[in-house]
Scaffold this active site. Structure first.
Site, PDB file in Angstrom:
ATOM      1  N   LYS A   1      71.402  82.513  26.069  1.00  0.00           N
ATOM      2  CA  LYS A   1      70.833  81.848  27.253  1.00  0.00           C
ATOM      3  C   LYS A   1      69.548  81.103  26.891  1.00  0.00           C
ATOM      4  O   LYS A   1      69.308  79.983  27.355  1.00  0.00           O
ATOM      5  CB  LYS A   1      70.555  82.887  28.337  1.00  0.00           C
ATOM      6  CG  LYS A   1      69.879  82.331  29.602  1.00  0.00           C
ATOM      7  CD  LYS A   1      70.751  81.321  30.330  1.00  0.00           C
ATOM      8  CE  LYS A   1      70.044  80.663  31.513  1.00  0.00           C
ATOM      9  NZ  LYS A   1      69.794  81.563  32.637  1.00  0.00           N
TER      10      LYS A   1
ATOM     11  N   LYS B   1      65.282  54.515  10.066  1.00  0.00           N
ATOM     12  CA  LYS B   1      64.896  53.153  10.437  1.00  0.00           C
ATOM     13  C   LYS B   1      64.994  52.954  11.954  1.00  0.00           C
ATOM     14  O   LYS B   1      64.094  52.382  12.579  1.00  0.00           O
ATOM     15  CB  LYS B   1      65.784  52.152   9.705  1.00  0.00           C
ATOM     16  CG  LYS B   1      65.541  50.687  10.056  1.00  0.00           C
ATOM     17  CD  LYS B   1      66.554  50.173  11.087  1.00  0.00           C
ATOM     18  CE  LYS B   1      67.973  50.246  10.549  1.00  0.00           C
ATOM     19  NZ  LYS B   1      68.962  49.730  11.545  1.00  0.00           N
TER      20      LYS B   1
END
Length: 322
Positions: free
Chosen positions: A174, A244
């Site tokens: 959880k 990039k």
């Protein structure tokens, strides 16, 4: 199905109230308790019994559920004065539906085991609407036989109760789910504010990005191809190209005067991976850095992952990235 099993329920708030109502709808006899009796008015009108204390709930119930805000609340209800542990029957089962602390879960489990009773962590995911409609995951950690014994009650609460493993494992699942969600949320806040400041209409950019690879797949499907199997060669999309792209996004943020804290941290991670000489490896090779820091190695057998995928109807096939 429901005859002979008395279900105790404590915590009738936004989630718990709806879950308890579904248990009643399934035909179970229910005993309820909350700090505010008025929160139980609907359940009492539908035939539930009221108990003045958690201890009284435990004394009357074969299986008990709590749905509470904080770990301290769960610990107090389970182990405090007039708590569940003072009235728990030998062989009875207690499922905590709260998002809890693993250490608290294990402490309560051990205390109940000493009394001959079973405690299982069973956090849920679905929100108030899921609690009402039963479109809700229930992750359960603890004794498997106890999970199996009370599966019918869990089915009355949610459409996806699943046994995860030993005590505490459901709590970890959880926390991973929620932390991942909120980390993504913070990143999306950055990128979408950048898009709007760059002159885009927010709905237009939303419609656009949903057509891309990330928009078409389920969030956790991003772990399938490289991370889980530990294979980053050959690349689906090279790290140097991905770096990039991230550098261009953060540069745009600077030009627009948009703070990009999460995105800048991402660029730092990817730049560090480039510094390792991984530019021609898959872009997700940057995820190896965190494994090194944590001292873990993740490399699942492909056959095991294939079996998991075959059994999971929620998983979408991931398109090629770029």
């Amino acid at each position: 199905m429901a005859k002979g099993v008395i279900v105790g329920f404590i915590g009738l708030g936004t989630m718990g109230g709806k879950i308890a109502a579904n248990i009643q709808t399934a035909g179970y006899e229910v005993v309820v308790h909350d700090l505010h009796r008025q929160s139980a008015s609907h359940h009492l009108q539908a035939g539930a019994q009221w108990a003045d204390t958690p201890r009284a709930v435990a004394e009357k119930s074969d299986v008990i559920f709590t749905s509470l805000p904080e770990p301290a609340d769960v610990e107090r209800v389970a182990l405090g004065a007039d708590g569940l542990i003072e009235g728990i029957k030998q062989g009875a089962a207690y499922f905590d539906l709260s998002t809890n602390s693993q250490s608290v879960v294990k402490k309560i489990h051990d205390a109940f085991a000493a009394k001959g009773a079973h405690m299982l962590d069973a956090p849920v995911s679905g929100g108030p609407s899921g609690a009402a409609s039963r479109k809700m995951a229930i992750w359960v950690g603890g004794d498997k036989a106890t999970f199996d014994k009370h599966k019918a009650v869990l089915d009355a609460m949610g459409d996806r109760p699943a046994y995860i493993g030993p005590i505490g494992t459901a709590t970890v699942a959880k926390l991973v789910h929620n932390m991942s969600s909120y980390a993504v949320t913070c990143a999306l806040a950055e990128t979408f504010t950048m898009a709007v400041k760059a002159g885009m209409d927010p709905v237009t950019v939303w419609e656009a990005v949903r057509q891309g690879v990330a928009g078409r797949r389920l969030t956790f499907d991003g772990l399938l191809d490289q991370f889980l199997v530990g294979q980053y060669d050959p690349p689906a999309f090279a790290l140097k190209l991905a770096t990039k792209d991230v550098a261009l996004a953060t540069a745009l943020g600077r030009e627009l005067g948009v703070p990009m804290r999460v995105s800048n941290l991402t660029l730092e991670e990817m730049t560090e991976a480039l510094g390792r000489g991984w530019g021609e490896r898959d872009s997700r090779s940057a995820m190896l850095l965190q494994q090194e820091r944590a001292g873990v190695k993740i490399a699942v057998e492909a056959a095991r992952l294939a079996r998991s995928l075959a059994a999971d109807t929620t998983v979408a096939t991931e398109p090629k990235r770029g």
